[in-house]
Design a protein around this motif. Structure first.
Motif, mmCIF file in Angstrom:
data_model
loop_
_atom_site.group_PDB
_atom_site.id
_atom_site.type_symbol
_atom_site.label_atom_id
_atom_site.label_comp_id
_atom_site.label_asym_id
_atom_site.label_seq_id
_atom_site.Cartn_x
_atom_site.Cartn_y
_atom_site.Cartn_z
ATOM 1 N N THR A 97 2.479 -43.475 12.256
ATOM 2 C CA THR A 97 3.922 -43.560 12.031
ATOM 3 C C THR A 97 4.474 -42.609 10.837
ATOM 4 O O THR A 97 3.700 -41.946 10.242
ATOM 5 C CB THR A 97 4.178 -45.036 11.293
ATOM 6 O OG1 THR A 97 5.516 -45.247 11.329
ATOM 7 C CG2 THR A 97 3.644 -45.330 9.974
ATOM 8 N N LEU A 98 5.821 -42.393 10.935
ATOM 9 C CA LEU A 98 6.504 -41.431 10.236
ATOM 10 C C LEU A 98 7.689 -41.844 9.795
ATOM 11 O O LEU A 98 8.735 -42.404 10.809
ATOM 12 C CB LEU A 98 6.740 -39.989 10.779
ATOM 13 C CG LEU A 98 7.364 -38.937 9.939
ATOM 14 C CD1 LEU A 98 6.554 -38.535 8.830
ATOM 15 C CD2 LEU A 98 7.495 -37.750 10.777
ATOM 16 N N GLY A 100 7.382 -44.320 16.028
ATOM 17 C CA GLY A 100 6.239 -44.723 15.526
ATOM 18 C C GLY A 100 5.689 -45.955 15.676
ATOM 19 O O GLY A 100 6.236 -47.020 16.256
ATOM 20 N N SER A 112 9.456 -40.261 14.404
ATOM 21 C CA SER A 112 9.883 -41.217 13.421
ATOM 22 C C SER A 112 10.261 -42.736 14.568
ATOM 23 O O SER A 112 9.744 -43.761 14.078
ATOM 24 C CB SER A 112 10.987 -40.942 12.587
ATOM 25 O OG SER A 112 11.245 -41.688 11.627
ATOM 26 N N GLY A 160 4.413 -40.813 5.949
ATOM 27 C CA GLY A 160 3.557 -41.389 7.153
ATOM 28 C C GLY A 160 2.209 -41.235 7.173
ATOM 29 O O GLY A 160 1.636 -40.632 6.079
#
Length: 203
Positions: free
Chosen positions: A80-81, A75, A72, A97
């Motif tokens: 992305t998360l 990202g 995260s 994400g």
């Protein structure tokens, strides 16, 4: 539950410098943090969750939680998360994400999960709407794909509410149970998203 913002269909509505999706009515969607670790483990170390998420191992350990936070923090657009949080308390309740998927020809694949105590309250739909808007608004992503376990009608409804269209049923390997399961695969193009947004604003 679609996130409302001015001029949402313009290319400039989100710039590449916008690193997080907009908050929704009830949720904040932002980076996971070290102080989320206890909540992440509590919610993710649940067979009812991991059996429905392809990339989640079971048991879900402290090292797995640390890896989620690290991803995260690192990202970027296209991979992305984010944490899903209650906006009024900041509590971590799930994650969402997207990342390129080899199974989908490199298209960005949307994934999400919500902790069981928070099921059935519309949080997944709210977060998914915000993430879809975020993914498409800068113009860099042309197609999002997604999939759900055939025995997970709630997740299917989330995708349909976000405009995803059913594509096919196939097999997917799940980390949680180390086996192949039947999944329904969906996709949403940026042009369809724009049309749905325009229709929603005109309604």
């Amino acid at each position: 539950m679609v996130v409302e913002y001015e001029d949402s269909l313009e290319e400039s509505s989100y710039s590449a410098a916008a690193h997080e999706p907009q908050d929704t009515a009830r949720l904040a969607i932002n980076a996971s943090r070290q102080d989320d670790l206890a909540d992440i483990i509590f919610l993710a170390n649940n067979r009812r969750v991991t059996d429905m998420v392809a990339s989640m191992p079971h048991p879900f350990t402290l090292e797995d939680a640390k890896a989620l936070v690290k991803r995260s923090e690192a990202g970027h657009m296209g991979n992305t998360l984010f944490a899903i949080r209650m906006k009024n308390t900041g509590r971590f309740i799930g994650a969402i994400g997207y990342a390129p998927s080899m199974e989908d020809g490199g298209a960005c694949h949307l994934g999400y999960w919500i902790g069981e105590p928070f099921w059935g309250q519309g949080y997944a739909t709210e977060a998914a709407h915000a993430m879809v808007d975020f993914a498409f608004s800068d113009g860099g992503i042309s197609t999002l794909t997604a999939s759900c376990h055939v025995n997970n009608p709630a997740s299917r409804r989330v995708l349909e509410k976000c405009g995803f269209q059913f594509r096919e049923q196939s097999k997917m390997r799940m980390s949680g149970n180390s086996g192949l399961v039947n999944v329904d695969r969906f996709s949403l193009t940026r042009s369809t998203w724009k049309a749905l947004k325009a229709w929603g604003q005109a309604a």
